[in-house]
Design an enzyme around this catalytic site. Structure first.
Site, PDB file in Angstrom:
ATOM      1  N   CYS A   1     -22.527  92.914  41.752  1.00 37.38           N
ATOM      2  CA  CYS A   1     -23.251  92.605  40.516  1.00 37.38           C
ATOM      3  C   CYS A   1     -24.693  92.194  40.756  1.00 37.38           C
ATOM      4  O   CYS A   1     -25.405  91.866  39.812  1.00 37.38           O
ATOM      5  CB  CYS A   1     -22.498  91.542  39.743  1.00 37.38           C
TER       6      CYS A   1
ATOM      7  N   HIS B   1     -27.611  85.009  35.069  1.00 39.42           N
ATOM      8  CA  HIS B   1     -26.504  85.903  35.421  1.00 39.42           C
ATOM      9  C   HIS B   1     -25.434  85.728  34.332  1.00 39.42           C
ATOM     10  O   HIS B   1     -24.881  86.711  33.853  1.00 39.42           O
ATOM     11  CB  HIS B   1     -25.991  85.545  36.812  1.00 39.42           C
TER      12      HIS B   1
ATOM     13  N   GLU C   1     -23.859  78.193  37.958  1.00 37.04           N
ATOM     14  CA  GLU C   1     -25.246  78.570  37.694  1.00 37.04           C
ATOM     15  C   GLU C   1     -25.994  77.434  36.995  1.00 37.04           C
ATOM     16  O   GLU C   1     -27.134  77.118  37.329  1.00 37.04           O
ATOM     17  CB  GLU C   1     -25.297  79.863  36.862  1.00 37.04           C
TER      18      GLU C   1
ATOM     19  N   LYS D   1     -25.665  89.035  28.483  1.00 40.60           N
ATOM     20  CA  LYS D   1     -24.311  89.578  28.607  1.00 40.60           C
ATOM     21  C   LYS D   1     -23.460  89.236  27.388  1.00 40.60           C
ATOM     22  O   LYS D   1     -22.432  89.872  27.154  1.00 40.60           O
ATOM     23  CB  LYS D   1     -23.648  89.079  29.895  1.00 40.60           C
TER      24      LYS D   1
ATOM     25  N   HIS E   1     -20.934  92.953  30.716  1.00 44.00           N
ATOM     26  CA  HIS E   1     -21.379  92.909  32.102  1.00 44.00           C
ATOM     27  C   HIS E   1     -21.273  94.305  32.713  1.00 44.00           C
ATOM     28  O   HIS E   1     -20.180  94.798  32.961  1.00 44.00           O
ATOM     29  CB  HIS E   1     -20.503  91.912  32.871  1.00 44.00           C
TER      30      HIS E   1
ATOM     31  N   PHE F   1     -19.964  89.607  43.987  1.00 42.76           N
ATOM     32  CA  PHE F   1     -18.825  89.469  44.891  1.00 42.76           C
ATOM     33  C   PHE F   1     -19.266  89.895  46.289  1.00 42.76           C
ATOM     34  O   PHE F   1     -20.133  90.758  46.448  1.00 42.76           O
ATOM     35  CB  PHE F   1     -17.659  90.356  44.444  1.00 42.76           C
TER      36      PHE F   1
END
Lengths: 419, 85
Positions: free
Chosen positions: A165, A309, A320, A341, A346, A404
């Site tokens: 991502c 994010h 975050e 998002k 996403h 990830f």
């Protein structure tokens, strides 16, 4: 002082529309691109709410070209966004552009897994063990920069970041690094994603990263509310497809060609958690945010907007928020933060490229896109720009992405002429 | 199926597999590479589709010697499945 790197063009294809204008208009008016899709049926998919590009991607001008034969959707989406960014840049106007020195840095988390999924069914029908000869070319991630190079006649260095991502943000950072090192004069950077396959949807849902079907969830009545970053009842992200690209070049090249930069890429930073296959590492995220500020030569108080994010997962939004508190200190309480998002879902590797393109519009139009469907969480007490767009003075913005595999990327963009 | 019908079906399949524009003329004499821009990967894809559509088996080693649409039409006609019929 190092030669500044500037943004000359940007483009995006998202669930809110096939162009950057459509995406930006949708974001500012608080529209959602998320809905239920009957083909993501309960027999094969753990979730049918998704953000998809719902316009035909057929282009008669592509008849007979490789792009028309490769069914992987990330290629078509990525090409459309890259073409929009390239035309927007104006680099093709006038003679003398050295096309061998335009880098192509376009990535994707998964590449053409949708093609693989369709081909598995086709293989089962065939008597022989043959696959479509287009399967391998269409599945590889670097086919995206490959096709863009072919269509736009660009021949500089090619890189295809597959950083989950963070792919799009990493692509922009790598493009900037290629320019800074002198290997390229300009870079077409970004990412694309489209992976509505049972492996991917159900894989993320099984990990509880993606919100699955839930009868008692607020998405049951209103699918758009499935994505609700920083909300108390956030329960996972919503899968989307999309693509975006930026054109970067040195300030010198922009001047030489008489082109007006849209923003400066003032700083960037990337690092690796080295910690866990999927969980974020708060300390490394904090370090990445701080490193991007340092690279931009800006104090925390100079950032007027933080594009998050903000995936709408329990863990990301908490980690975050804490990293923002730690890095921005007193300024955190005054720093507007939003996650688009909530509106777009996403789009994995593409998300950070789309977010970077949106940051260019934020600086241009001096208005912040909202975080949709927000319900306050007492633990997350910052300003998430809930509900509707907010006009404000914006000189510098930060955009972060975490993937990830423990990959973090942070970009800082600055308005031109604010020094 | 008559030879003529088979040609028009093969032409349609070629157009579909190689994503050729509706205005491209496809005849038995059309050369795959030079006239139609059908490359070696397209030919493999086309032969896979031909086997499914016409219910024939084609030795994939023969693909390299296909020069025209007519050559492929001949391979189809000579396939054991159609000759037995």
């Amino acid at each position: 002082m190092r030669e500044p790197i500037v943004v000359l063009g940007h483009g995006a294809v998202t669930a809110l529309g096939p162009t950057m204008d459509a995406t930006w208009d949708g974001l500012l008016s608080g529209r959602s691109g998320l809905r239920r899709h009957p083909d993501l049926n309960a027999e094969r998919f753990l979730q049918d709410i998704a953000g998809r590009v719902e316009v035909p991607l057929d282009d008669p001008n592509l008849a007979g070209t490789a792009l028309s034969k490769l069914p992987a959707r990330f290629l078509r989406l990525g090409y459309l966004a890259a073409r929009e960014a390239w035309l927007d840049s104006g680099l093709d106007q006038g003679p003398g552009l050295d096309r061998d020195r335009v880098a192509l840095v376009l990535g994707s988390a998964f590449g053409g897994l949708d093609h693989l999924d369709a081909e598995i069914d086709a293989m089962a029908r065939r008597k022989s063990l043959a696959t479509s000869p287009y399967l391998i070319p269409g599945m590889i991630v670097n086919q995206l920069p490959g096709q863009v190079a072919e269509r736009l006649d660009l021949h500089g260095p090619m890189v295809a970041p597959a950083n989950a991502c963070a792919s799009g943000g990493i692509a922009i950072a790598v493009g900037a690094a290629l320019i800074a090192s002198g290997e390229a004069d300009a870079a077409l950077c970004g990412a694309a994603e489209s992976v509505f396959t049972p492996f991917v949807v159900n894989g993320f849902a099984t990990m509880k990263a993606l919100l699955g079907r839930k009868a008692n969830d607020r998405s049951a009545d209103d699918p758009a509310q499935a994505s609700r970053p920083f909300s108390i009842d956030r329960a996972g992200f919503v899968l989307a497809e999309g693509a975006a690209a930026l054109v970067l070049c040195s300030a010198r090249l922009a001047r030489q060609r008489g082109l007006r930069p849209q923003a400066e890429l003032a700083g960037w930073a990337s690092n690796s958690d080295g910690h866990h296959m999927a969980l974020p590492e708060p300390g490394r995220i904090r370090q990445a945010l701080a490193a991007a500020l340092k690279h931009a030569g800006l104090p925390p108080s100079a950032i007027d907007y933080y594009n998050a994010h903000g995936t709408s997962t329990l863990v990301n939004d908490r980690v975050e928020t804490q990293a923002i508190r730690d890095v921005f200190g007193d300024h955190a309480a005054r720093l507007p933060i939003s996650s688009i998002k909530g509106a777009l879902g996403h789009s994995l590797g593409a998300a950070s490229a789309i977010e970077a393109a949106v940051c260019i519009r934020v600086l241009r139009d001096q208005i912040l896109p909202p975080t949709l469907h927000h319900r306050p969480d007492p633990e997350l007490d910052l300003d998430y720009v809930p509900g509707s767009a907010r006009p404000t003075r914006v000189r510098a913005v930060m955009s972060a992405s975490f993937g990830f595999g423990g990959t973090n990327n942070v970009l800082v963009f600055r308005r031109i002429g604010d020094d | 199926m008559t030879e003529r019908n088979r040609l028009s079906e093969l032409a349609a399949l070629t157009r579909q597999v190689a994503k050729l524009s509706p205005t491209t003329l496809i005849a038995a004499e059309s050369r795959f590479v030079e006239d139609l821009g059908v490359d070696s990967l397209d030919l493999v894809a086309l032969v896979l589709e031909v086997q499914e559509r016409f219910g024939v088996t084609i030795d994939e080693d023969q693909i390299g010697s296909l020069r025209t649409v007519g050559d492929l039409l001949r391979l189809i006609s000579e396939a054991p499945e159609l000759r037995a019929a």
